[in-house]
Motif scaffolding. Structure first.
Motif, PDB file in Angstrom:
ATOM      1  N   LEU A  54      23.821  28.221   0.193  1.00 55.10           N
ATOM      2  CA  LEU A  54      23.465  28.727  -1.137  1.00 55.10           C
ATOM      3  C   LEU A  54      24.369  29.857  -1.607  1.00 55.10           C
ATOM      4  CD1 LEU A  54      19.563  28.840  -1.150  1.00 55.10           C
ATOM      5  CD2 LEU A  54      21.004  27.686  -2.823  1.00 55.10           C
ATOM      6  N   VAL A  55      24.628  30.779  -0.706  1.00 56.97           N
ATOM      7  CA  VAL A  55      25.387  31.963  -1.081  1.00 56.97           C
ATOM      8  C   VAL A  55      26.814  31.795  -0.605  1.00 56.97           C
ATOM      9  CG1 VAL A  55      25.440  34.473  -0.993  1.00 56.97           C
ATOM     10  CG2 VAL A  55      23.281  33.270  -0.697  1.00 56.97           C
ATOM     11  N   LYS A  56      27.717  31.748  -1.564  1.00 58.10           N
ATOM     12  CA  LYS A  56      29.097  31.453  -1.176  1.00 58.10           C
ATOM     13  C   LYS A  56      29.874  32.712  -0.786  1.00 58.10           C
ATOM     14  CE  LYS A  56      28.516  27.117  -1.864  1.00 58.10           C
ATOM     15  NZ  LYS A  56      28.057  26.379  -0.688  1.00 58.10           N
ATOM     16  N   VAL A  57      29.582  33.806  -1.460  1.00 58.85           N
ATOM     17  CA  VAL A  57      30.267  35.066  -1.124  1.00 58.85           C
ATOM     18  C   VAL A  57      29.251  36.184  -1.000  1.00 58.85           C
ATOM     19  CG1 VAL A  57      32.513  34.541  -2.145  1.00 58.85           C
ATOM     20  CG2 VAL A  57      30.673  35.443  -3.573  1.00 58.85           C
ATOM     21  N   GLY A  58      29.732  37.379  -0.777  1.00 63.56           N
ATOM     22  CA  GLY A  58      28.826  38.514  -0.735  1.00 63.56           C
ATOM     23  C   GLY A  58      28.527  38.923   0.686  1.00 63.56           C
ATOM     24  N   LEU A  59      27.834  40.049   0.780  1.00 63.65           N
ATOM     25  CA  LEU A  59      27.621  40.643   2.099  1.00 63.65           C
ATOM     26  C   LEU A  59      26.715  39.812   2.990  1.00 63.65           C
ATOM     27  CD1 LEU A  59      27.561  44.444   1.634  1.00 63.65           C
ATOM     28  CD2 LEU A  59      28.228  43.277   3.745  1.00 63.65           C
ATOM     29  N   ILE A  60      25.672  39.236   2.389  1.00 63.99           N
ATOM     30  CA  ILE A  60      24.735  38.446   3.190  1.00 63.99           C
ATOM     31  C   ILE A  60      25.481  37.294   3.837  1.00 63.99           C
ATOM     32  CG2 ILE A  60      22.809  36.817   3.041  1.00 63.99           C
ATOM     33  CD1 ILE A  60      21.262  38.747   1.521  1.00 63.99           C
ATOM     34  N   ARG A  61      26.327  36.662   3.022  1.00 62.25           N
ATOM     35  CA  ARG A  61      27.115  35.541   3.537  1.00 62.25           C
ATOM     36  C   ARG A  61      27.924  35.970   4.768  1.00 62.25           C
ATOM     37  NH1 ARG A  61      29.369  30.240   2.536  1.00 62.25           N
ATOM     38  NH2 ARG A  61      30.657  30.049   4.377  1.00 62.25           N
ATOM     39  N   LEU A  81      25.463  49.398   4.243  1.00 61.05           N
ATOM     40  CA  LEU A  81      26.055  49.733   2.949  1.00 61.05           C
ATOM     41  C   LEU A  81      26.103  51.233   2.711  1.00 61.05           C
ATOM     42  CD1 LEU A  81      24.460  47.084   0.584  1.00 61.05           C
ATOM     43  CD2 LEU A  81      26.674  47.042   1.685  1.00 61.05           C
ATOM     44  N   ASP A 107      24.836  42.521  -6.694  1.00 59.90           N
ATOM     45  CA  ASP A 107      26.062  41.764  -6.564  1.00 59.90           C
ATOM     46  C   ASP A 107      26.671  41.918  -5.173  1.00 59.90           C
ATOM     47  OD1 ASP A 107      27.895  40.070  -7.892  1.00 59.90           O
ATOM     48  OD2 ASP A 107      29.350  41.704  -7.735  1.00 59.90           O
ATOM     49  N   ARG A 108      26.614  43.117  -4.661  1.00 62.76           N
ATOM     50  CA  ARG A 108      27.196  43.349  -3.336  1.00 62.76           C
ATOM     51  C   ARG A 108      26.407  42.630  -2.255  1.00 62.76           C
ATOM     52  NH1 ARG A 108      28.219  49.622  -2.612  1.00 62.76           N
ATOM     53  NH2 ARG A 108      29.124  49.022  -0.607  1.00 62.76           N
ATOM     54  N   LEU A 135      24.218  39.900  -2.721  1.00 60.06           N
ATOM     55  CA  LEU A 135      24.010  38.460  -2.884  1.00 60.06           C
ATOM     56  C   LEU A 135      25.242  37.690  -3.334  1.00 60.06           C
ATOM     57  CD1 LEU A 135      20.613  38.789  -4.690  1.00 60.06           C
ATOM     58  CD2 LEU A 135      20.923  37.776  -2.431  1.00 60.06           C
ATOM     59  N   GLY A 136      26.143  38.380  -3.956  1.00 56.68           N
ATOM     60  CA  GLY A 136      27.312  37.670  -4.475  1.00 56.68           C
ATOM     61  C   GLY A 136      27.045  37.196  -5.901  1.00 56.68           C
ATOM     62  N   THR A 137      28.070  37.260  -6.721  1.00 58.49           N
ATOM     63  CA  THR A 137      27.930  36.943  -8.144  1.00 58.49           C
ATOM     64  C   THR A 137      27.474  35.508  -8.375  1.00 58.49           C
ATOM     65  OG1 THR A 137      29.840  38.368  -8.409  1.00 58.49           O
ATOM     66  CG2 THR A 137      29.094  37.185 -10.362  1.00 58.49           C
ATOM     67  N   GLN A 138      28.030  34.602  -7.601  1.00 54.32           N
ATOM     68  CA  GLN A 138      27.745  33.193  -7.825  1.00 54.32           C
ATOM     69  C   GLN A 138      26.253  32.894  -7.643  1.00 54.32           C
ATOM     70  OE1 GLN A 138      29.738  30.829  -9.075  1.00 54.32           O
ATOM     71  NE2 GLN A 138      27.820  29.682  -9.132  1.00 54.32           N
ATOM     72  N   PHE A 139      25.700  33.454  -6.605  1.00 57.56           N
ATOM     73  CA  PHE A 139      24.291  33.202  -6.321  1.00 57.56           C
ATOM     74  C   PHE A 139      23.405  33.766  -7.428  1.00 57.56           C
ATOM     75  CE2 PHE A 139      20.376  34.237  -3.773  1.00 57.56           C
ATOM     76  CZ  PHE A 139      19.912  32.937  -3.769  1.00 57.56           C
TER      77      PHE A 139
END
Lengths: 315, 396
Positions: free
Chosen positions: A157-164, A88, B216-217, B219-223
């Motif tokens: 669990l995580v649908k979006v985002g960097l970890i995903r 990042l 947010d970046r 984990l993502g907002t949904q989580f």
């Protein structure tokens, strides 16, 4: 099946007390002595690796403990920091205060976060080809599944985002039997054998990682064959006692009792081993390491185990 | 904090027998693989058999045969009486009653939610929340917490004179001791409230705060929203949880509770056990005893034994020939092999037994009681075996 030493990432797990760290350290030592640049990573950070290898304390930054053998201990917060720095380009130093607290919170609340940072770091070392082989002194049977299945769990669990977006390449490495495997260490005792059988099943059902071998540690030697046992029984008989005492110069009872103990222990263990063998898929290789009758600890015992392991691996 | 009883053993203590008779709760802890669960069960069985009263052993994950021996097979969270027939099979008429229960983490968590939830809707939503299901089922710390929580629950019901509790294998030796405190901290943390704020108030602009941007970046907002929803639901139970966690903490520190550390004399477990013992003392908890399991028998260190063993091994040839007629075995080579094995075997075990004895002597311990239990050559697979181990614990 690909040999243990020809993989890139090997997780060594097993019930507490079976010698998991010993075997992981021995495997890493043996690999490094056979030309593999090897990283040994202790996940539980108890400091056992350092005491076995007789190096100073290990840290998140790997250090060369012996020629070709690096050692590190996992630190999920340091892993997160490294990840953020690499991916990042976040100026981490300035914000690590609130970030560390946030991390602590999220890691506690969300299962899989700590695990993904551990597995992520290990996979990263594999992907970047910093080492030929990464040996992981992994968590005990109770926790290993959570770790190996973490990328999938995160995917759910995580649908979006960097970890995903990061879990896909990790899954590629973990699911590739050419690269990744898990080895379960056990002893020929009841509880370790039962846990091993359950774990074999769970690894197959709940993870994508291949089970490369079951390593049975502390196998007692067989004292006698069947006809020799008959001789031993006669030696213990009343008819022989007097003569044996005269020949030995003292009462032989402690020595004979010790042999009886050894025979019984070996027999009890053999029963558990049979159970293990019958319950585990016969294509999974089993390696046997002898019980060490020794008073030393540390590097000397690791070297001995490494030698036995080498023999079992066909070197 | 409650004033602690002096660390010096009062008259009549100094044995496990005395320790168990003077406490309401015994917590068995120690490294994995040392026979902690079996030791807890054997101690409870002895207390019920000899001391009397109602004794409960709360186990975490017993071996199948131990579960069978206790009559626990296939039974979950509820306590079951171990039938007197079990004692009879070991030739014992118990003075008291023995009960046993296995800890089911998921079930215990659900019970806790049902207990604390302010209304049925909140209860159902929490029980159905995916994050909750993850936490209760997989979250490692939740095992530690729930074991202590369940202990508290059973103790406060007041049905048992003594509860012997086995502790779950933990990543870190101290996790279960800290679990209630950490749980309380966790639920009352400012960070938690801070994180939930944007989801409670739509007036806060999520994107305006750097922390949320970073979170947010990653984990993502949904989580993040899932987490927040879960904790908003949980918030209605914060007070109950925190109060409860504190009460558990107080109970562990109470003089009615004592800890026993179980270990073997192997290097690694022993080091971990010493660390445990130290941590217990540092926290001003009561370290009642250290139990050393699977200790090799004393006859292995008999100096005369070593003399005999070496002679049998080194003069096997001549002894074989001399004793052959007595054995009525013609093959002296075979006798020689047996003698060599027997002699060498003694020397092998002697080495380990000596090293164990040294480690025991070096053991730095503040425990009032130190018990060594001999190595049994068979596993505990029935009630008689359990009572045999119990007799060993009682020093018989």
């Amino acid at each position: 099946m690909v040999g243990l030493l020809d993989r890139r990432l090997v997780f060594v797990t097993g019930k507490g007390g079976v010698g998991k760290t010993t075997v992981a350290a021995a495997l890493a030592l043996f690999a490094s002595e056979h030309g593999r640049r090897t990283l040994l990573c202790e996940v539980d950070a108890k400091g056992d690796v350092a005491s076995f290898l007789e190096t100073g304390p290990t840290a998140f930054t790997a250090s060369e403990a012996m020629p070709g053998l690096w050692a590190m201990s996992m630190d999920t917060e340091a892993s997160l920091r490294e990840y953020l720095r690499l991916n990042l380009r976040i100026p981490v130093v300035g914000r690590i205060g609130p970030l560390a607290r946030a991390f602590d919170f999220v890691a506690t609340a969300a299962p899989g976060v700590r695990e993904i940072l551990t597995v992520g770091k290990l996979c990263y070392e594999v992907r970047e080809r910093h080492y030929d082989l990464v040996v992981v002194d992994a968590p005990a049977t109770g926790h290993i599944i959570g770790q190996l299945a973490a990328p999938q769990a995160i995917n759910e669990l995580v649908k979006v985002g960097l970890i995903r977006s990061q879990t896909d390449w990790m899954l590629d490495i973990l699911s590739d039997p050419q690269q990744t495997a898990v080895a379960i260490v056990t002893t020929p005792e009841e509880m370790p054998v039962n846990e091993t059988i359950e774990l074999v099943d769970r690894i197959k059902k709940e993870t994508t990682v291949e089970l490369a071998s079951v390593i049975v540690n502390r196998v007692l030697p067989e004292l006698f064959g069947r006809s020799e046992e008959e001789v031993f029984d006669r030696l213990c008989g009343d008819d022989a006692t007097e003569e044996l005492t005269r020949l030995a110069g003292e009462d032989p009872a402690p020595v004979l009792t010790a042999a009886r103990l050894a025979v019984t222990l070996r027999r009890t263990n053999a029963g558990h081993l049979e159970h293990l063998r019958s319950a585990v898929d016969p294509t999974v290789p089993m390696l046997y390491l002898p019980f060490l009758f020794a008073r030393f600890h540390g590097l000397r015992s690791i070297r001995q185990v490494a030698r036995s392991l080498g023999e079992e691996l066909g070197f | 904090m409650t004033p602690r009883r002096a660390q010096v053993a009062p008259a009549g203590l100094g044995s496990l027998d005395g320790l168990l008779a003077s406490r309401e709760i015994i917590v068995a802890c120690g490294p994995g693989g040392v026979g902690k669960t079996t030791t807890a069960a054997a101690a409870a069985a002895m207390a019920a058999a000899r001391g009397g009263g109602k004794v409960l052993v709360l186990t975490i994950d017993p071996a199948r045969r131990l579960a069978d021996a206790l009559g626990l097979d296939g039974i979950g969270n509820t306590e079951r009486r171990v039938p007197n027939e079990a004692f009879a099979s070991a030739g014992v008429t118990p003075r008291g009653e023995l009960y046993a229960a296995m800890l089911d983490t998921k079930e215990s968590w659900d019970a806790l939610i049902r207990h604390h939830a302010p209304d049925d809707r909140t209860r159902d939503e929490i029980l159905a929340n995916p994050l909750y299901r993850n936490i209760s089922g997989r979250f490692v710390q939740s095992h530690d917490y729930i074991a202590m929580e369940r202990l508290f629950e059973i103790h406060s019901e007041g049905l048992y004179d003594l509860i012997v509790v086995d502790t779950p294998p933990t990543r870190n030796a101290l996790d279960f001791l800290d679990a209630p405190e950490r749980m309380a901290e966790f639920f009352s943390s400012r960070l938690l409230r801070w994180l939930i704020v944007p989801y409670r108030s739509r007036l806060v602009n999520l994107a305006s705060r750097p922390f949320y941007q970073v979170a947010d970046r990653i984990l993502g907002t949904q989580f993040l929203a899932d987490i927040a929803e879960f904790f908003i639901l949980f918030q209605s139970m914060y007070d109950g949880f925190i109060e409860r966690a504190r009460a558990v903490q107080r109970l562990l520190a109470d003089r009615r509770t004592s800890f026993i550390v179980v270990s073997t004399l192997e290097t690694v477990p022993l080091r971990e056990a010493e660390y445990f013992a130290q941590a217990i003392t540092e926290r001003k908890l009561h370290l009642g005893a250290i139990v050393l399991n699977k200790v090799l028998p004393d006859y292995l260190r008999d100096p005369k034994g070593a003399v005999v063993a070496e002679r049998l091994r080194d003069r096997a040839e001549e002894i074989a020939v001399a004793i052959a007629p007595r054995l009525e075995v013609a093959d002296t080579a075979q006798i020689r092999r047996v003698l060599v094995e027997v002699g060498q075997n003694y020397m092998d075990y002697r080495l380990v037994a000596q090293s164990e004895a040294e480690k025991r002597a070096e053991l730095s311990t503040a425990a009032e009681t130190l018990v060594s239990v001999p190595y049994f050559d068979t596993d505990v697979h029935d009630f008689a075996g359990l009572m045999r181990l119990g007799a060993g614990l009682w020093g018989e």
